[in-house]
Write a protein that holds these residues in place. Structure first.
Motif: not given
Length: 331
Positions: A237-257
């Motif tokens: 399972g993904m811990d809270v800290v790693t998930f926040e890192q992932l969420r922030n990195q996803i937000k940086r991506e301009s395109f859905d693909d």
């Protein structure tokens, strides 16, 4: 005329030196105060938004051109000055024009220190907190390694030292990211990152190493490599800290693909919960892309018994029905 040419060459050389150093990227954030749909360009990169906030995370040009477009009309264009390892925050309104509002250091205590717009994050202003590591990681050994790597002039020599270290020591993603900052070329960094994938101590965080590469094609090759070479270790399972890192990195991506590509990488080493996946799917611009990603994620979800609740992520009934039909076919 000769003086002008020499001055132009000097400026070009300064900008080239800025761009060639991994440690000297900057960030530029812009808030448009007026209502409406705008597109903001920073040199050749652009971001569209209706919420008035625009983020550029990897800025290597010391004097990029900033342009703001409303509809088909360019309402602002001009050069701005940025400094390495800083986030410059601007505010723009048609009435008052462009104003610089903040300068923030990207790093504190050797860690990325900022929130998602215009302030420092966390109680200690360190932003990302390193995950808890099992056992004794022997910090002194890593500090010795970092010092030895820094002494080496060439990437191949740095690589040899790091690979020798991993024979008897465990290396973690954030440590490797620190070491890669001293490398000169993307291809050497990529080669080392591929070699260390089976050995890294926290494979669930390895996706974040994509930020260590200067060029988009290298980043893509790195992510594709992880996706096509699943970790032999059981996903957890993904811990809270790693998930926040992932969420922030996803937000940086301009395109859905690109968002989906990044998520496919995390599936190899982390089992997302349904609730976590729902949060990430909400960051998509188009529901059909989010639906496609939800289907890809199903075999890797940590709590498949709750997968049906993803229905509420989608606004259109056709997409809600498609998700439920997909789930029924998995029986």
């Amino acid at each position: 005329m000769k003086k002008i040419i020499l001055l132009a060459l000097a400026l070009w050389s300064a900008q080239l030196a800025f761009a060639q150093s991994n440690r000297t990227k900057a960030e530029v954030f812009i808030e448009v105060e007026d209502r409406g749909a705008f597109t903001v360009y920073l040199d050749n990169e652009f971001v569209g938004s209706t919420n008035g906030r625009f983020r550029f995370y990897d800025v290597y040009n010391a004097s990029p051109t900033l342009s703001i477009v409303q509809g088909n009309k360019k309402i602002y264009s001009g050069r701005i000055n940025v400094r390495p390892d800083e986030r410059i925050v601007f505010s723009y309104s048609i009435r008052q024009g462009l104003r610089q509002t903040k300068e923030l250091n990207l790093y504190r205590n050797r860690q990325y220190a900022l929130d998602d717009f215009d302030d420092y994050a966390g109680a200690y202003n360190t932003g990302i907190v390193s995950p808890t590591r099992p056992g004794n990681t022997n910090v002194a050994n890593f500090e010795n390694l970092a010092a030895m790597v820094k002494k080496e002039a060439f990437d191949d020599a740095k690589t040899n030292v790091i690979l020798a270290y991993t024979t008897n020591n465990r290396l973690y993603t954030d440590q490797l990211a620190t070491l890669l900052q001293g490398f000169t070329t993307d291809d050497k960094k990529l080669s080392l990152a591929k070699s260390l994938w089976p050995l890294i101590g926290d494979p669930q965080q390895y996706f974040s190493l994509a930020n260590s590469f200067t060029f988009m094609n290298t980043k893509d090759e790195f992510l594709n490599f992880i996706k096509n070479n699943p970790s032999s270790r059981q996903a957890r399972g993904m811990d809270v800290v790693t998930f926040e890192q992932l969420r922030n990195q996803i937000k940086r991506e301009s395109f859905d693909d690109n968002k989906t590509k990044l998520l496919q990488v995390t599936f190899q080493s982390s089992a997302l919960s349904t609730a976590q996946l729902a949060e990430l799917l909400k960051l998509y611009s188009f529901e059909d892309k989010a639906l496609a990603c939800a289907k890809l994620a199903y075999p890797y979800i940590a709590d498949p018994q709750r997968y049906f609740t993803l229905k509420d992520v989608f606004t259109f009934k056709s997409n809600q029905d498609a998700l439920l039909d997909f789930l029924r076919r998995q029986q």
